[in-house]
Enzyme design. Structure first.
Site, PDB file in Angstrom:
ATOM      1  N   SER A 292       0.865  -1.189   0.000  1.00  0.00           N
ATOM      2  CA  SER A 292       0.000   0.000   0.000  1.00  0.00           C
ATOM      3  C   SER A 292       0.897   1.232   0.000  1.00  0.00           C
ATOM      4  O   SER A 292       2.095   1.125   0.232  1.00  0.00           O
ATOM      5  CB  SER A 292      -0.869   0.021   1.265  1.00  0.00           C
ATOM      6  OG  SER A 292      -0.103   0.470   2.374  1.00  0.00           O
ATOM      7  N   ASP A 293       0.326   2.399  -0.250  1.00  0.00           N
ATOM      8  CA  ASP A 293       1.109   3.600   0.005  1.00  0.00           C
ATOM      9  C   ASP A 293       0.959   3.934   1.500  1.00  0.00           C
ATOM     10  O   ASP A 293       0.181   3.320   2.227  1.00  0.00           O
ATOM     11  CB  ASP A 293       0.687   4.768  -0.905  1.00  0.00           C
ATOM     12  CG  ASP A 293       1.822   5.794  -1.049  1.00  0.00           C
ATOM     13  OD1 ASP A 293       2.754   5.788  -0.218  1.00  0.00           O
ATOM     14  OD2 ASP A 293       1.782   6.606  -1.986  1.00  0.00           O
ATOM     15  N   TRP A 294       1.719   4.913   1.927  1.00  0.00           N
ATOM     16  CA  TRP A 294       1.810   5.265   3.357  1.00  0.00           C
ATOM     17  C   TRP A 294       0.401   5.490   3.944  1.00  0.00           C
ATOM     18  O   TRP A 294      -0.280   6.438   3.574  1.00  0.00           O
ATOM     19  CB  TRP A 294       2.676   6.516   3.477  1.00  0.00           C
ATOM     20  CG  TRP A 294       2.927   6.992   4.874  1.00  0.00           C
ATOM     21  CD1 TRP A 294       2.056   7.677   5.663  1.00  0.00           C
ATOM     22  CD2 TRP A 294       4.124   6.820   5.628  1.00  0.00           C
ATOM     23  NE1 TRP A 294       2.646   7.956   6.864  1.00  0.00           N
ATOM     24  CE2 TRP A 294       3.916   7.444   6.877  1.00  0.00           C
ATOM     25  CE3 TRP A 294       5.353   6.208   5.398  1.00  0.00           C
ATOM     26  CZ2 TRP A 294       4.900   7.470   7.869  1.00  0.00           C
ATOM     27  CZ3 TRP A 294       6.331   6.245   6.388  1.00  0.00           C
ATOM     28  CH2 TRP A 294       6.083   6.866   7.604  1.00  0.00           C
ATOM     29  N   ASN A 295      -0.005   4.577   4.810  1.00  0.00           N
ATOM     30  CA  ASN A 295      -1.271   4.707   5.540  1.00  0.00           C
ATOM     31  C   ASN A 295      -2.502   4.627   4.629  1.00  0.00           C
ATOM     32  O   ASN A 295      -3.613   4.965   5.053  1.00  0.00           O
ATOM     33  CB  ASN A 295      -1.287   6.044   6.309  1.00  0.00           C
ATOM     34  CG  ASN A 295      -2.264   6.028   7.466  1.00  0.00           C
ATOM     35  OD1 ASN A 295      -2.393   5.014   8.155  1.00  0.00           O
ATOM     36  ND2 ASN A 295      -2.994   7.117   7.665  1.00  0.00           N
TER      37      ASN A 295
END
Ligand code: BGC
Length: 748
Positions: A292-295
């Site tokens: 995933s991307d950050w958060n």
């Protein structure tokens, strides 16, 4: 009970020990038999893992930014097998210590994977990707990625979150700096080159690292050029414009992809099953893993897709997001979700399998410390060949936008040169966004580069003039006085590195602060002015383009910025870079890109009602593919091997290019095609191929391209990818606007 449990654990420990040492030794190579043994080992390991340990493999946390190390709480989690990967833990010593926790204190001793954003160099910082794309030289770009991998790997890194392959048609978007510009063909070539550079060709080589093509997908199409904003593109545009660089990265073997923050037509990528599973794994056959991307798993709630953290976890996992970057949602929510049968453990197993497979492939089970090597770290970081490459590629990335009356190159024996502007002495901006482990002290500024280039008799005067981005005019008078004492002025203006990159979007694209006033004041002195631009996106420089005699676009060129700029300024290097992105005349023209559609009322510059503005032409300030040289090139004899071909035939296209000027130079020969009439409308032209050639004075070269059916095909009305019979235009030339043209026909 206790005794049985003890024996079970002991048995598991023994099996594990065997599995994790000798039995995994063939896991490195890329051959098929090694892959089948990896499958076997992954399966065996999986049978030993508790659900919590499995979810640990899908959990990626960040180290502390400042220390590139971890917290006490993270140490405990590693021991419990609840973390599979870190980002932002770096350095041979740090990574070894953290890896030791996993290898010595966790039950199954599964090695950690260390990731980091090594986007344009690790410590040896190269030009930002947008600048590197101006080289139109995939070999050079592959080399810089290789060097980045050599340095990062010696510092404990196994995995870079690069290449960033997002096509961007909107320069307001700050992340345009991180990619290769507006064109899918150039973007795809650069994407593949970078993947090859990072990943090398043998996993046993400790300098190979995993690449991660990002951000999947269409992140660069954010509405209004505002980062993280919604995206709404048709499937056709997605496939034709935004996906080709990802497909190229997958075909080049990228082990991982990162899901993007944005939604596409209502579905955030992190939860987009069609994208991550149907298209990526089904249609393209991708075998790696998706992070995933950050958060971004947690952000499914803010998007309004998931009503709770547990729902976010389920949606992301079901879509095909294997690893959760920092939100801790998989770790904290999925045990309960699996136990309550709201998501199947099989799905968890699939994701874990992909992550473990990658760790086996890299040989981490055999040598978990392969990339934590202080001696190698010491010897490779900033080594001479790396720094030399940084200078070479920086030279190649520079684009000469204007050169009235051949003001450039300058003589090295001028008596007095004034170097002005807020970026002339700046050691941070040249590092650009995502400076990795780069340090300001490694940077050669433009002022330093010039000083080291000119004759001992040449006086260099310096004045800053103003800051990059405030309204203080105090220094402009001093700069004017300095300019008046010089024969030539070199004016270094633009953006600082924080004005582009993630979350750094702008609604105005002219020179920030009072730099325009500085430029105008200096031009009014009547002195010959060379403007050096330092920036991460196309800027609106319409006034300067009219009034400043010479302009060099240098972007952010990395640690050798100053030397490379001076090499070009004083003619040791003849510039040959070409723009990978259109320069608009005004923000109101955005998005402005060369491969647009014709429309039913194509633009005509008169007072009829065509697709245009009342107050400005449709033409760009500088078109895609544009860039000048200290020499000139002429194009002639555009020939085709055939005027009619069948749909599955290839066509040879040839052209004569001659160096008609007074110095040796490189030219980037560009081939474009237009399918004139289709079952759906086609762009007015599309780049299909290019060649960077070097020509001596007077030399003539025949440049030949082969156009294949795959290059002529497109997604027709039924979304089938095929060549449609009909007429095509072929264009070859020096940029997307100055081209020779001919025609051929595809027959049934
Ligand atoms: C960015 C990614 C980056 C990640 C990890 C995110 O905010 O969008 O490009 O790889 O952070 O640093």
């Amino acid at each position: 009970m206790v005794i049985i449990h003890y024996f079970k654990l002991l048995a598991m420990f023994l099996v594990t020990s065997i599995l994790l040492t000798s039995a995994f030794s063939a896991a490195h190579s890329k051959n098929p038999s090694a892959s089948s043994s990896i499958e076997h080992r992954v399966d065996s390991l999986l049978t030993m893992m508790t659900l919590e340990e499995k979810l640990g493999q899908l959990n990626q946390l960040s180290g502390r930014w400042d220390e590139k190390y971890i917290t006490a709480e993270d140490s405990e989690m590693i021991k419990q097998g609840r973390i599979g990967s870190f980002l932002n833990v770096a350095g041979a010593t740090n990574t070894r210590k953290v890896q030791e926790l996993a290898m010595k204190s966790s039950r199954l001793r599964i090695p950690l994977l260390f990731g980091m954003d090594v986007v344009h160099g690790f410590r040896t910082i190269f030009p930002i990707p947008l600048a590197e794309s101006c080289t139109w030289d995939p070999v050079a770009v592959q080399q810089t990625a290789r060097v980045a991998a050599i340095e990062a790997s010696a510092s404990g890194i196994h995995w870079t979150f690069a290449p960033m392959v997002d096509i961007a048609r909107d320069p307001r978007w700050g992340r345009i700096a991180e990619g290769s510009g507006e064109d899918p063909c150039l973007g795809a070539v650069m994407a593949a080159a970078r993947v090859r550079g990072f990943q090398g060709d043998d996993w046993r080589d400790p300098s190979t690292i995993f690449s991660c093509a990002k951000h999947f997908a269409a992140y660069g199409a954010s509405e209004a050029g505002r980062d993280y904003n919604s995206v709404d593109v048709s499937e056709r545009t997605l496939r034709e414009v935004y996906l080709p660089p990802f497909k190229a990265a997958v075909d080049a073997g990228s082990v991982s992809l990162m899901a993007s923050f944005n939604e596409i037509a209502g579905v955030p990528s992190t939860a987009n099953h069609w994208l991550l599973t149907g298209l990526l794994r089904g249609e393209w056959g991708f075998k790696g893993f998706v992070v995933s991307d950050w958060n971004s798993v947690a952000e499914l709630q803010a998007h309004g897709l998931a009503a709770s953290r547990s729902e976010a976890a389920i949606l992301a996992l079901q879509a095909g997001t294997d690893m959760d970057m920092v939100s801790r949602i998989y770790q904290n929510e999925l045990v309960t979700m699996v136990c309550e049968n709201r998501v199947s453990e099989d799905l968890v197993n699939q994701a874990v399998r992909r992550v473990l497979r990658a760790k086996f492939v890299l040989g981490l089970f055999d040598n978990p410390y392969r990339n934590s090597n202080p001696a190698r770290e010491q010897s490779v970081i900033l080594s001479k060949p790396h720094v030399d490459l940084a200078r070479h590629v920086a030279q190649k990335s520079i684009v000469l936008l204007k050169n009235d009356k051949n003001l450039l190159p300058l003589s090295k024996t001028l008596k007095t040169i004034a170097v002005l502007g807020p970026l002339a002495e700046d050691k941070i901006a040249p590092l650009g966004p995502w400076a990795g482990a780069g340090r300001p002290e490694d940077v050669v500024t433009v002022l330093e580069g010039i000083k080291s280039k000119v004759s001992p008799q040449t006086r260099i005067l310096y004045a800053k003039g103003c800051n990059v981005n405030d309204d203080s005019m105090g220094g402009i008078v001093e700069a004017k006085n300095v300019a008046q004492q010089a024969e030539v002025v070199i004016l270094v203006v633009g953006e600082d590195a924080g004005m582009c990159g993630e979350g750094a979007c702008r609604s105005r694209l002219d020179l920030p602060g009072v730099q325009n006033e500085l430029v105008k004041t200096i031009v009014e002195t009547g002195k010959p002015v060379v403007m050096i631009l330092m920036n991460g996106r196309p800027l609106i420089i319409t006034w300067a383009a009219e009034h400043v005699p010479a302009i060099l676009e240098t972007w952010f060129l990395g640690i050798q910025h100053g030397h490379a700029a001076a090499d070009v300024l004083f003619g040791d290097v003849n510039p040959a870079g070409k723009l990978p992105v259109t320069f608009p005349r005004a923000v109101g023209q955005i998005p402005l890109y060369y491969n647009h559609k014709s429309t039913g009322r194509p633009y005509v510059d008169d007072n009829t009602s065509t697709s245009k503005y009342l107050d400005i032409s449709n033409s760009p300030l500088y078109p895609f593919g544009y860039g000048l040289s200290y020499t000139t090139f002429s194009y002639s004899d555009l020939l085709l091997s055939n005027s009619r071909i069948k749909a599955n035939d290839s066509l040879r296209v040839s052209i004569e290019v001659t160096n008609t000027g007074k110095v040796k130079g490189d030219e980037i020969v560009q081939l474009y095609v237009q399918d004139e009439f289709g079952s759906v409308t086609r762009p007015v032209k599309e780049l299909k191929d290019f060649r960077r050639i070097t020509l001596n004075v007077g030399e003539k070269r025949n440049v030949e391209f082969t156009l294949t059916s795959a290059q002529l095909a497109f997604h027709g009305r039924d979304m089938n990818f095929a060549v449609e019979p009909g007429t095509f235009k072929v264009f070859v030339g020096t940029n997307s606007a100055e081209l020779l043209e001919t025609r051929f026909e595809v027959v049934e």
